[in-house]
Design a protein around this motif. Structure first.
Motif, short mmCIF file in Angstrom:
data_model
loop_
_atom_site.label_atom_id
_atom_site.label_comp_id
_atom_site.label_asym_id
_atom_site.label_seq_id
_atom_site.Cartn_x
_atom_site.Cartn_y
_atom_site.Cartn_z
N GLN A 3 -2.95 10.48 -9.41
CA GLN A 3 -2.40 9.40 -8.59
C GLN A 3 -3.32 9.02 -7.42
O GLN A 3 -3.40 7.85 -7.07
N LYS A 7 -4.70 5.23 -6.97
CA LYS A 7 -4.40 4.48 -5.75
C LYS A 7 -5.68 4.04 -5.05
O LYS A 7 -5.78 2.91 -4.57
N ALA A 8 -6.68 4.91 -5.01
CA ALA A 8 -7.96 4.56 -4.38
C ALA A 8 -8.65 3.43 -5.13
O ALA A 8 -9.18 2.50 -4.50
N ARG A 10 -7.26 1.13 -7.09
CA ARG A 10 -6.50 -0.11 -6.94
C ARG A 10 -6.72 -0.75 -5.58
O ARG A 10 -6.90 -1.96 -5.48
N SER A 11 -6.69 0.05 -4.53
CA SER A 11 -6.88 -0.53 -3.20
C SER A 11 -8.31 -1.04 -3.02
O SER A 11 -8.53 -2.08 -2.39
N PHE A 12 -9.28 -0.32 -3.57
CA PHE A 12 -10.67 -0.78 -3.48
C PHE A 12 -10.85 -2.08 -4.26
O PHE A 12 -11.51 -3.01 -3.77
N ALA A 14 -8.59 -4.33 -4.95
CA ALA A 14 -7.91 -5.42 -4.24
C ALA A 14 -8.75 -5.91 -3.07
O ALA A 14 -8.89 -7.12 -2.86
N GLY A 15 -9.33 -5.00 -2.32
CA GLY A 15 -10.18 -5.39 -1.20
C GLY A 15 -11.42 -6.13 -1.68
O GLY A 15 -11.87 -7.09 -1.05
#
Length: 88
Positions: A3, A7-8, A10-12, A14-15
């Motif tokens: 997880q 999460k890392a 996905r956030s990267f 998106a940015g």
């Protein structure tokens, strides 16, 4: 992938998507709207400004590419520190 890695990533991603979208929008405004308007004004100073703006936008696009490449490289190295599935 566990997880924390998901999460890392996905956030990267998106940015990264936001950075690319903003840069493309800015380049569109500069290249498709501002520069032709400045050239069509038939003013020598505005024409020189359009040339300078065009060169600056090329430099900015190259800088964005380098920045994205470095951030992806840095992110891939940082993923090694997160716990992942063990192969043994």
């Amino acid at each position: 992938m566990d997880q924390a890695r998901i999460k890392a990533v996905r956030s990267f991603a998106a940015g990264l998507f936001v950075r690319i979208a903003v840069a493309l929008a800015a380049l569109f405004v500069v290249i498709r709207i501002a520069i032709p308007y400045m050239v069509d004004a038939h003013n020598d100073v505005l024409f020189l400004g359009a040339v300078a703006l065009g060169l600056a936008s090329l430099f900015a696009a190259g800088w964005l590419g380098l920045s994205l490449w470095l951030s992806v490289t840095r992110f891939r190295r940082s993923l090694n520190g997160l716990e992942g599935p063990s192969s043994s």
